[in-house]
Enzyme design. Sequence first.
Site, PDB file in Angstrom:
ATOM      1  N   CYS A 192       0.947  -1.258   0.160  1.00 49.94           N
ATOM      2  CA  CYS A 192       0.501   0.177   0.017  1.00 49.94           C
ATOM      3  C   CYS A 192       0.909   1.202   0.173  1.00 49.94           C
ATOM      4  O   CYS A 192       1.879   1.196   0.250  1.00 49.94           O
ATOM      5  CB  CYS A 192      -0.589  -0.045   1.110  1.00 49.94           C
ATOM      6  SG  CYS A 192      -1.411  -1.342   1.861  1.00 49.94           S
TER       7      CYS A 192
ATOM      8  N   ARG B 269       1.195   2.118  -5.357  1.00 51.89           N
ATOM      9  CA  ARG B 269       1.105   0.906  -5.016  1.00 51.89           C
ATOM     10  C   ARG B 269      -0.432   0.267  -4.663  1.00 51.89           C
ATOM     11  O   ARG B 269      -0.358  -0.503  -3.758  1.00 51.89           O
ATOM     12  CB  ARG B 269       1.828   1.396  -3.587  1.00 51.89           C
ATOM     13  CG  ARG B 269       2.706   2.251  -3.555  1.00 51.89           C
ATOM     14  CD  ARG B 269       3.575   3.086  -3.012  1.00 51.89           C
ATOM     15  NE  ARG B 269       4.068   2.221  -2.096  1.00 51.89           N
ATOM     16  CZ  ARG B 269       5.199   1.583  -2.028  1.00 51.89           C
ATOM     17  NH1 ARG B 269       5.690   1.548  -3.109  1.00 51.89           N
ATOM     18  NH2 ARG B 269       5.231   0.001  -0.763  1.00 51.89           N
TER      19      ARG B 269
ATOM     20  N   GLU C 282      -1.251  -7.134 -18.857  1.00 46.43           N
ATOM     21  CA  GLU C 282      -0.976  -6.408 -17.784  1.00 46.43           C
ATOM     22  C   GLU C 282      -1.783  -5.140 -18.180  1.00 46.43           C
ATOM     23  O   GLU C 282      -2.675  -4.840 -16.910  1.00 46.43           O
ATOM     24  CB  GLU C 282       0.591  -5.736 -17.506  1.00 46.43           C
ATOM     25  CG  GLU C 282       1.576  -6.545 -16.362  1.00 46.43           C
ATOM     26  CD  GLU C 282       2.721  -5.988 -16.177  1.00 46.43           C
ATOM     27  OE1 GLU C 282       3.374  -5.564 -15.297  1.00 46.43           O
ATOM     28  OE2 GLU C 282       3.062  -5.570 -17.257  1.00 46.43           O
TER      29      GLU C 282
ATOM     30  N   LYS D  73       2.253  -1.314  -8.452  1.00 49.91           N
ATOM     31  CA  LYS D  73       3.445  -0.929  -9.154  1.00 49.91           C
ATOM     32  C   LYS D  73       4.775  -1.811  -7.864  1.00 49.91           C
ATOM     33  O   LYS D  73       5.325  -2.628  -8.443  1.00 49.91           O
ATOM     34  CB  LYS D  73       3.981   0.027  -9.188  1.00 49.91           C
ATOM     35  CG  LYS D  73       5.590   0.007  -9.364  1.00 49.91           C
ATOM     36  CD  LYS D  73       5.956   2.173 -10.702  1.00 49.91           C
ATOM     37  CE  LYS D  73       7.014   1.878 -11.878  1.00 49.91           C
ATOM     38  NZ  LYS D  73       6.475   0.482 -12.828  1.00 49.91           N
TER      39      LYS D  73
ATOM     40  N   GLU E 253       8.178  -9.918 -22.472  1.00 45.98           N
ATOM     41  CA  GLU E 253       7.936  -8.907 -22.177  1.00 45.98           C
ATOM     42  C   GLU E 253       7.372  -8.723 -22.942  1.00 45.98           C
ATOM     43  O   GLU E 253       6.488  -7.336 -21.969  1.00 45.98           O
ATOM     44  CB  GLU E 253       9.411  -8.056 -21.872  1.00 45.98           C
ATOM     45  CG  GLU E 253       9.392  -6.134 -22.027  1.00 45.98           C
ATOM     46  CD  GLU E 253       8.903  -6.155 -20.672  1.00 45.98           C
ATOM     47  OE1 GLU E 253       8.814  -7.346 -19.244  1.00 45.98           O
ATOM     48  OE2 GLU E 253       8.521  -5.096 -20.191  1.00 45.98           O
TER      49      GLU E 253
ATOM     50  N   HIS F   6       5.368 -27.624 -30.030  1.00 40.65           N
ATOM     51  CA  HIS F   6       5.053 -28.349 -29.162  1.00 40.65           C
ATOM     52  C   HIS F   6       4.615 -28.287 -28.249  1.00 40.65           C
ATOM     53  O   HIS F   6       4.405 -28.222 -26.928  1.00 40.65           O
ATOM     54  CB  HIS F   6       6.684 -28.196 -28.427  1.00 40.65           C
ATOM     55  CG  HIS F   6       7.866 -28.959 -29.030  1.00 40.65           C
ATOM     56  ND1 HIS F   6       7.737 -30.515 -29.562  1.00 40.65           N
ATOM     57  CD2 HIS F   6       8.691 -28.272 -29.271  1.00 40.65           C
ATOM     58  CE1 HIS F   6       9.399 -30.060 -30.152  1.00 40.65           C
ATOM     59  NE2 HIS F   6       9.532 -28.982 -30.295  1.00 40.65           N
TER      60      HIS F   6
ATOM     61  N   LYS G  93       2.985  -7.183 -21.324  1.00 40.68           N
ATOM     62  CA  LYS G  93       2.504  -5.873 -21.420  1.00 40.68           C
ATOM     63  C   LYS G  93       1.704  -5.579 -22.352  1.00 40.68           C
ATOM     64  O   LYS G  93       0.526  -5.110 -21.147  1.00 40.68           O
ATOM     65  CB  LYS G  93       3.851  -4.471 -21.800  1.00 40.68           C
ATOM     66  CG  LYS G  93       4.413  -4.183 -21.909  1.00 40.68           C
ATOM     67  CD  LYS G  93       4.651  -2.939 -20.419  1.00 40.68           C
ATOM     68  CE  LYS G  93       5.047  -3.851 -19.211  1.00 40.68           C
ATOM     69  NZ  LYS G  93       6.010  -4.362 -18.799  1.00 40.68           N
TER      70      LYS G  93
ATOM     71  N   ASN H 275       1.621  -0.754   6.012  1.00 38.46           N
ATOM     72  CA  ASN H 275       1.949  -0.799   4.197  1.00 38.46           C
ATOM     73  C   ASN H 275       2.871  -2.429   4.873  1.00 38.46           C
ATOM     74  O   ASN H 275       3.575  -2.155   6.176  1.00 38.46           O
ATOM     75  CB  ASN H 275       2.779   0.187   3.409  1.00 38.46           C
ATOM     76  CG  ASN H 275       3.227  -0.672   2.631  1.00 38.46           C
ATOM     77  OD1 ASN H 275       2.599  -1.470   2.144  1.00 38.46           O
ATOM     78  ND2 ASN H 275       4.422  -0.152   2.189  1.00 38.46           N
ATOM     79  N   GLY H 276       2.222  -3.477   4.119  1.00 41.04           N
ATOM     80  CA  GLY H 276       3.256  -4.196   4.749  1.00 41.04           C
ATOM     81  C   GLY H 276       2.434  -5.515   5.135  1.00 41.04           C
ATOM     82  O   GLY H 276       1.246  -5.399   5.441  1.00 41.04           O
TER      83      GLY H 276
ATOM     84  N   TRP I 228      -3.708  -2.008  -1.343  1.00 41.60           N
ATOM     85  CA  TRP I 228      -3.828  -3.107  -1.989  1.00 41.60           C
ATOM     86  C   TRP I 228      -3.767  -4.282  -1.025  1.00 41.60           C
ATOM     87  O   TRP I 228      -2.745  -4.506  -0.434  1.00 41.60           O
ATOM     88  CB  TRP I 228      -2.627  -3.170  -2.492  1.00 41.60           C
ATOM     89  CG  TRP I 228      -2.376  -4.662  -3.652  1.00 41.60           C
ATOM     90  CD1 TRP I 228      -2.672  -4.411  -5.267  1.00 41.60           C
ATOM     91  CD2 TRP I 228      -1.735  -5.725  -3.854  1.00 41.60           C
ATOM     92  NE1 TRP I 228      -3.123  -5.265  -5.761  1.00 41.60           N
ATOM     93  CE2 TRP I 228      -1.964  -6.085  -5.268  1.00 41.60           C
ATOM     94  CE3 TRP I 228      -1.102  -6.190  -3.192  1.00 41.60           C
ATOM     95  CZ2 TRP I 228      -1.917  -7.463  -5.380  1.00 41.60           C
ATOM     96  CZ3 TRP I 228      -0.718  -7.464  -2.876  1.00 41.60           C
ATOM     97  CH2 TRP I 228      -0.957  -8.303  -4.515  1.00 41.60           C
TER      98      TRP I 228
HETATM   99  C1  G6P Z   1       5.542  -5.149 -10.395  1.00 44.74           C
HETATM  100  C2  G6P Z   1       5.257  -4.352 -10.998  1.00 44.74           C
HETATM  101  C3  G6P Z   1       6.634  -5.063 -12.137  1.00 44.74           C
HETATM  102  C4  G6P Z   1       7.730  -5.214 -12.407  1.00 44.74           C
HETATM  103  C5  G6P Z   1       7.991  -5.948 -11.048  1.00 44.74           C
HETATM  104  C6  G6P Z   1       9.479  -5.846 -10.242  1.00 44.74           C
HETATM  105  O1  G6P Z   1       4.713  -7.022 -10.329  1.00 44.74           O
HETATM  106  O2  G6P Z   1       3.588  -4.583 -11.845  1.00 44.74           O
HETATM  107  O3  G6P Z   1       6.025  -4.012 -13.461  1.00 44.74           O
HETATM  108  O4  G6P Z   1       8.181  -5.779 -13.784  1.00 44.74           O
HETATM  109  O5  G6P Z   1       7.166  -5.879 -10.202  1.00 44.74           O
HETATM  110  O6  G6P Z   1       9.173  -4.592  -9.969  1.00 44.74           O
HETATM  111  P1  G6P Z   1      11.476  -4.192  -8.986  1.00 44.74           P
HETATM  112  O7  G6P Z   1      10.717  -2.863  -8.463  1.00 44.74           O
HETATM  113  O8  G6P Z   1      11.136  -4.941  -8.265  1.00 44.74           O
HETATM  114  O9  G6P Z   1      11.542  -4.071 -11.054  1.00 44.74           O
END
Ligand code: G6P
Length: 613
Positions: A2, A31, A492, A608, A485, A508, A489, A106-107, A80
């Site tokens: 959070c 967050r 997400e 994030k 990647e 396969h 994206k 947060n935690g 969150w």
């Molecule tokens: C979350 C974010 C991703 C990110 C990942 C790792 O899942 O939504 O976009 O790649 O965390 O985050 P970091 O800050 O460790 O790169």
Amino acid sequence: MCGIVGVTADPDQVPNVMPMLVQGLKRLEYRGYDSAGFAFIECGSQKLLVFKNKGRIDDVVRSYGVSTYCAISGIAHTRWATHGAPNQVNAHPHLDCNKKIAIVHNGIIKNFAELREWLVEQGHRFESDTDTEVIAHLLEHFSREERDFFSAFKKALRMLEGAYAIAVLHEDEPLRIYFARNISPLLIGLGIGFNMLSSDIPSMLPYTRRFIVLNDGEYGYIEPYRVHIEKEGRSIDWRARITTITWSLEDAEKGGYPHYMLKEIMEQPRVLYETYMGLLSSREVEDAAKILADTDKIFITGAGTSYHASLVFTYYLSLLARELAIPFIASEYSTYSRLSGSDSALIVVSQSGETIDSLQALRAFKKKGAKIIAVSNVIGSTIPRESDKTIYTRAGPEIGVAATKTFLTQVLALTFLSLRLGLIRGVLTQSEYKDLVNELKRAGEAASVSIEKSSRIIERLVIGLKKSNSMYILGRELGVPLAYEGALKVKEVSYIHAEAYPAGESKHGPIALVEPGFPVIFVATPPAEHLFEKLQGNIMEMKARGASTILFGVDGYEDVKGADIVVTVGPWGEVLAPYALTPPLQLLAYRLAVALGRDPDKPRNLAKTVTVE
Ligand code: G6P
């Protein structure tokens, strides 16, 4: 996981802290945004007022008219959800039975169930299902036993197990905000006539540039003219720990783009150049390469996008230094840490420097005696602080939840590291090394040329692709992590199912799903002389099943057969291909999200910075 923020001010300097609280919290929305809440001491009445509900910050602020209140101090939270559904009772702040003590957290408090049971036996009434509420009742409980609230606060902290960043406001001490940090990030922002707390720096940047990064185990309080920090009962002299930040506020805002995600994609040419210059002028890479040169086993880890950057590193390390790096997903660390020791090095890639899975991997390897190298974008974050050496990317603050610009800056930093190790190992001569480092200077140019060449066609592609429920993204060799990647994206931000595979593997199993019109995107990397034939074969296999085939490739793939649409992005060789082939996939994901009415900056269910395992 959070975001929390807190402000306390001298009313003669800041007559109303409410705008700081609301704006600060809004910058933390990345967050998590399941619910939001505010607790503050109202100007005049000096009463503690609390407003909270599920939903986004703007909705909560609007529905209670939060911005119309005047406050001398306050704490706020964006959530969150982990313990308890995202609804009003579970939204923070949480209160004690007398509704005088408010807390945001947060935690995760691991032992909350036992504490709750004990507090209920003592007569405390709980309103929510959260782990956080136990802290409010513990504080109430101990404040009856202790001579002052700070002693009660310390006593309560000693009972907590787990991760926390917390801020507490007590109606009887209206200008003091208590705080504590263990594992979850928390910083103090120092102002003139005010002080504040937050989970990150950008949320405080409009108000101050001077910060103290709190360490695990630190707690204390802030007042408008006072900061007090303790650890294990001893006061900390924090003055030497003040960090002054030079990022501009504009860096952290949208800069005229409709979304942060688009702004951050478009910023890549600039931040790549800045990261390049930073890497050239510091000793970070050289020191990290020496650590690698002295070890027998190299591991690399990260979560999400940072894991994909780790896979790119494995490719380059093999190509440029003839070394094996073992990549793994951070949360799966046990399998790998078991095999590490003082003969090993672990590279931890983390944009935020706070991802708990990556931090746990780091700690497990460290315990075994491995050397740790961090690659991070956030100065002073936890992962760099616990590492032997850190290579910083210079992407600036990334606000969009889905990582974009930070990926390519990570790739750039890791490519530098591969080159340096290649030089130490004698795989590259001094002049080859120099040429390759020089070539990397064009990373930003590769991104900008590619954006220019692909933008229009992506807008057209989206018209058809937005109707799909599913798609594949395939590549070979360097193209594989780039495909991963790209698929991440798309998933997400557009919520369309996108899966990436090595193109050779697609027959396969995955090919069973392919029917007429099924979209298959190919990421065609150099060297074309080496990969063209094989990719050509994979495209034909898909085409033969009626797939709709699209190829994004470097120059050299123009004449490929069987692709309905071919987008070439420039004449880039192996070390520059990621910078040219990543932005089109990011743009595709972004455009799909917008076309489908999704919010690309705040995708549902994501956050994030993930600080829960
Ligand atoms: C979350 C974010 C991703 C990110 C990942 C790792 O899942 O939504 O976009 O790649 O965390 O985050 P970091 O800050 O460790 O790169």
